[in-house]
Structures are given as C-alpha cells and as structure tokens.
Enzyme design. Structure first.
Site, PDB file in Angstrom:
ATOM      1  N   GLU A 223      -0.347   1.169  -6.415  1.00  0.00           N
ATOM      2  CA  GLU A 223      -1.387   1.694  -5.527  1.00  0.00           C
ATOM      3  C   GLU A 223      -2.761   1.479  -6.152  1.00  0.00           C
ATOM      4  O   GLU A 223      -3.663   0.887  -5.554  1.00  0.00           O
ATOM      5  CB  GLU A 223      -1.131   3.183  -5.306  1.00  0.00           C
ATOM      6  CG  GLU A 223      -2.270   3.982  -4.728  1.00  0.00           C
ATOM      7  CD  GLU A 223      -2.032   5.465  -4.952  1.00  0.00           C
ATOM      8  OE1 GLU A 223      -1.705   6.156  -3.982  1.00  0.00           O
ATOM      9  OE2 GLU A 223      -2.170   5.931  -6.106  1.00  0.00           O
ATOM     10  N   ASP A 423      -1.134  12.164   0.420  1.00  0.00           N
ATOM     11  CA  ASP A 423      -0.957  10.887   1.101  1.00  0.00           C
ATOM     12  C   ASP A 423      -1.653  10.900   2.457  1.00  0.00           C
ATOM     13  O   ASP A 423      -2.341   9.946   2.830  1.00  0.00           O
ATOM     14  CB  ASP A 423       0.532  10.593   1.315  1.00  0.00           C
ATOM     15  CG  ASP A 423       1.168   9.894   0.121  1.00  0.00           C
ATOM     16  OD1 ASP A 423       0.584   9.943  -0.982  1.00  0.00           O
ATOM     17  OD2 ASP A 423       2.248   9.314   0.283  1.00  0.00           O
TER      18      ASP A 423
END
Length: 594
Positions: A223, A423
C-alpha cells in the site's frame, strides 16, 4: 495629490482597524456545570473539574468573516495534559491543550464565518478522565485578515479526462496558489527528506533503492510503496519513483512460475524479508496506475523501468489465476470473475468478499483504455464498481464499511471491519476522483458524497468535531476520539463532488490541519499528501503521448468504417463523449461523439 494622500491614509487606517486583537479574560465569563468556578491561582481565571463544566459569555470581534488566530492561555493542575473545548456562536473552534502547571498558550488559526460581530462564547470541558483539572486564564482573538464571502462551489459540466482542467479547491476557497504550492514542497521535504525519527517515511537503501516505512509497525507495505510511487509520478520525481519501484520489484513481487506470480507480498521487513505473504489488492491497483502514469509521463526505459510492460505484466497476472480454486488454499484473480469486483485478498476465503475502499473505477477506466489486454472486462469492472457504491452505503449516514460482501451488504466476522474504520475513509476520495475525472452518467456521486459529509458535519456539531470511527448507523465506536488528518484529507477531496457552502468548511479544515508527524505519520501522512494533490488540482491523468497531442473532432455515433481503438480492435459503436481512435492508416485522433 491631496486626494491620493487621503486615500493612502484611509487604507492605512483601515488596515489598522482590521488588524485588531480582542482579549477575553476567563473570569469575565459565567461559570456553570457541577464544579466550575473562578480561581485566583495559578492566575485569575476559571477552573474546570469534570465533564460539562463550562463558562459562557459574549465577545465582539472586529469582522464577521475573517481569518483569525485564536489563543487560549491555560494550565493543568499537574504534569499531565489538560484540555478544554472552545465554541464560538455554538460552533466548535477546537480543543486547546496545556501540559504542566505553568500558564501556556495553545493556538489555532482558522476562518470564522459569523452571523454578527457580537457572538456567544463557551468554554466546555469534554475530555476529563479524572487525571487532572483544567485552568483557563484568557482567550485571545487576533484578526489576521478579512475574507471575502464565498459563493457555493461551481462544479464543471465535464470531467478532467475530457477537458484537461483540474480544480484547485484551496484557491476557490480563498487561499493563494503560492501558499498551496508551498505546502506541497513542505510535504515533500518533510515526508521524503525530513527527520528520520519524526518526519520522513521515505528511506533510501544503497544507491538505487528506497522503501516507504509504516513507522508504527516498523515494516514496509505494498500500500505505502504504491502510494509513494503515485506521489512521485504526480510530482515529476523520477529518481525517487525508480528507487521505490526497484525495492518493491526486488523484495515484494513474486516471480514467474509461482502460484502468486505477479502479485506483491503485502508486508515486508525493512531488510526485504517477507513478513506477510499474501497480496493486498489496493497495492496492486496503485502499482499498476503509477506505472502507467510513469510510462506516459516519462517514457519507458530498459528492464524493470519499462513501466508500461511492468504494468501490463501485473494486469495479466491479475486475470490468469485458475478459475477453479480451493476456498482454503489457493490464490485467485484480483477481480472475482463472476462478480466483477476487486477482492479483499486474492487468496482462499479472503477472495469471497470485497473492501469498498479498494474500488477504483477511475483507475479501471484508464486501464481499459491503455492496457494491452482485458480491456472490455476492465470496462465492465469499472461499471460494476460505480454501481456498488450506493449498495455499500448506509441509507441514512452514507457511511461504508471496511469490508463488504459482493451484494453490498456488510461483511461480518472479521472483527470491527463491519464498521466505518480506517480503510473506509478512502471511499469518498475514490468516488470524488471518479466524479471529477469522468463524470460517469447514472452515478449519484454528488448525493452520496454530500450525505457522508453532512453526517460528519452534524454528528457532533461542526466540521472539526467528528471522530475517525463510527458504526454505519452513526454511533461512536472503537474508543477512537481522534479527528484524524487522513480522514480530514479524504473528506476534503470528497468535496469535489459537492456544490453546497458546506464544502468550504471541509476544505478549511484540511488547510488548517498540520502535516502529520510522529508515530502515525505513515497512513495519515500518505493520505494527507495524495489528497492535498487531489484537492489542489495537482493529481492528474497522464495520458499516452499519442493521446495528448491529437486533435479533437466531432463525428456522428453511426461512424463505423476503418476506426479502431488503440489496441487494434475495430470499433463497432463508440461511446458518447471522448474516444481515442486509430484509423487504418495509423492516424490517431480524439473523437468527440455527441
């Protein structure tokens, strides 16, 4: 000459009149609540001892609409940190903190939009946990400048993909382009070349590699690596881009012949050894997009720096996994072949549901135009993601969960991830980017983004008051009372799809939020950086050179003959809007279909 001197004197007097300081001594306020009362030590003021102890009064400020620096002077009764909330005209100004028993100043700079110059004032204790008492000496309002009233935002009729124009929300809100760009340079220097222990997340390795560090967990994640590459390509920082890419390619990506060929291990130690073996889908997605932009902006190099080849290699490996897999042991496609949605993790049972924040339809649409293969399927996946947003969203709050089932319902059984957590912050960013780039028909992005922002604006009485985590119904959860910079940043980008005056409060909140430092600077900081680029119009689509240089012509939708897309397939029906086509003679044009 006399008139000119008179005008100059008037301007000087006006500036002196505006540049005023207003001080409110705390003892002039009226204490209320269970224990609040006036004190004489360590200074004359008011003491607050338990939650909802408060003090109220009024203040007359120089102007109704102005940029102010607000200072609260106070102290704790011991070495621990004491806090107090300040409200002006029933709107929160912020939380002011004091550590230790000596008087100290806690400051915030913000824009105030007031109903009148004389307004209500309230100090309220809201964070008491029994460890200290809060003492307040005075409140000082320093007017920095008067601001011009702002109209509701005007959303462009067409997306940036077609027009090449990107909004700068900060400039629209009244900030200068110089200050906005200065913040970008500050972010770059701080997060890439700042202090090793408190500021940077980018760490060079040897002469030609570097990694992005998750400081809190002391590891390297796909990420963060892919986010770092995206920031670099947007800022034209090819050296840093190549360093990060080489580290990821060397240590994170799985080679040919393996079950997870082309995928990246989501988590590594800083020495390159594997820490988490499965992929994380958002890493693959950002790697692909960053590499495509790099190819289009800088051109392809040799070996692993043939960016377009590397992007297509990842895409191909996202679609070539066996269709019949064991639900407990095998790697899968990145996109479920039946549901046409990105999976949470392309492995075993984790591939049986999705993560709404991994849905990136704006990226998929660009892949569909530029990839060597899977173009039609990618268009289908983009359309499916756009369809899913309203199914993920709670009907009242608009909030979306961390994890969801493919039908849009909340995925249960994985801890707290059925809630709006870390998230899910990114969902509004993803929606707003797709809206601002493509303006896809039939997707209610304005309504969905406005619902989320409206909930957060009102849940605790102001744009600076909402917390970072909620149940989808809007209840506080997880014990998290932070007003996290990463969420503030995503919400500011979300306003790209909003046309109400509430927009400016979220933009102001982002502008007034400092660049993250310290232990949690990785996730908050990277979201802060990318969303500053989005909100300032500096996160852009970099098209292939043959797309960027061709002319726009108009052509009826019925045109069929000798027209191909850039991947050599004959076009039977062009979509309304802008199409990039290649004629049989090799000529490439932009075709605008009415």
């Amino acid at each position: 000459m006399k008139k000119l001197l008179t005008l100059i004197c008037w301007l000087i007097a006006s500036q002196q009149m505006i540049a005023q300081t207003v001080t409110v001594e705390a003892e002039s306020l009226t204490p209320a609540g269970k224990y609040a009362g006036k004190i004489t030590q360590p200074f004359g003021g008011i003491g607050f001892y338990t939650n909802n102890d408060n003090a109220t009064g009024t203040v007359t400020l120089p102007v109704q609409q102005g940029l102010y620096e607000v200072t609260v002077r106070g102290a704790s009764n011991n070495s621990s940190t004491a806090k107090i909330e300040l409200y002006v005209d029933s709107q929160t100004i912020g939380t002011f903190s004091f550590t230790g028993t000596q008087a100290q100043d806690s400051k915030v700079k913000l824009k105030l939009y007031l109903s009148a110059t004389t307004v209500s004032l309230k100090l309220n204790l809201e964070t008491d946990n029994g460890s200290n008492d809060t003492y307040v000496d005075k409140i000082v309002f320093d007017l920095i400048s008067e601001i011009v009233p702002r109209n509701d935002p005007v959303i462009p009729a067409k997306g940036a993909y077609e027009t090449g124009e990107y909004r700068n929300l900060f400039v629209e809100a009244g900030y200068t382009e110089t200050d906005v760009n200065s913040r970008i340079e500050q972010m770059w220097q701080q997060m890439f070349y700042g202090d090793d222990d408190t500021e940077r997340v980018y760490y060079p390795v040897g002469t030609d590699m570097a990694y992005i560090l998750d400081v809190n967990n002391n590891d390297v994640r796909s990420e963060g690596m892919s986010y770092g590459m995206m920031i670099c390509v947007q800022l034209d920082k090819q050296e840093e881009f190549d360093r990060i890419w080489k580290w990821a390619k060397t240590y994170m990506q799985n080679g040919d012949g393996t079950e997870k060929q082309g995928y990246f291990n989501w988590q590594c130690n800083t020495d390159g050894s594997t820490k988490g073996q499965t992929p994380a889908s958002d890493g693959e997605e950002y790697f692909i997009m960053a590499l495509m932009f790099a190819s289009n902006r800088w051109g392809d190099g040799e070996g692993i720096f043939n960016y377009s080849k590397e992007a297509n290699y990842i895409i191909d490996n996202c679609f070539n996994k066996p269709m019949s897999f064991s639900p407990h042991s095998s790697y899968t496609n990145l996109f479920d072949p039946i549901e046409k949605q990105v999976v949470f993790v392309p492995y075993a049972s984790a591939a049986k549901f999705t993560d709404p924040s991994y849905h990136l339809p704006a990226f998929y649409q660009l892949w569909a135009e530029w990839a060597d293969n899977h173009n039609d399927e990618l268009r289908t996946i983009a359309a499916k993601s756009r369809e899913m947003w309203s199914k993920f969203a709670h009907p009242t709050t608009g909030l979306m969960p961390d994890y969801a089932n493919f039908d849009g319902s909340v995925h249960q059984g994985d801890g707290d991830h059925a809630k709006f957590l870390y998230d899910a912050w990114r969902c509004i960013m993803n929606m707003a980017v797709d809206f601002s780039w493509f303006r896809p028909e039939g997707v209610e992005y304005e309504a969905m983004c406005s619902k989320i922002l409206g909930f957060l604006y009102n849940v605790r009485g102001g744009v600076k008051k909402y917390y970072s985590c909620y149940t989808l119904e809007g209840n506080e959860t997880n014990g998290n009372t932070d007003h996290s910079p990463g969420l503030v940043a995503c919400n500011a980008t979300g306003t790209l799809a909003c046309s109400t005056s509430m927009t400016w409060d979220f933009v102001d909140d982002f502008y007034e939020t400092s660049i993250p430092t310290g232990r949690y600077r990785y996730y908050d900081g990277l979201l802060y950086f990318m969303n500053w680029l989005h909100a300032s119009g500096n996160f852009r689509i970099y098209k292939p050179q043959d797309e960027a240089s061709v002319n726009v012509i108009e052509m009826p939708q019925s045109t069929r003959k000798t027209i191909y897309n850039l991947h050599g397939r004959q076009i039977n029906k062009m979509e309304k809007g802008l199409n990039i086509v290649r004629y049989a003679n090799g000529e490439v044009r932009k075709v605008l279909v009415k």
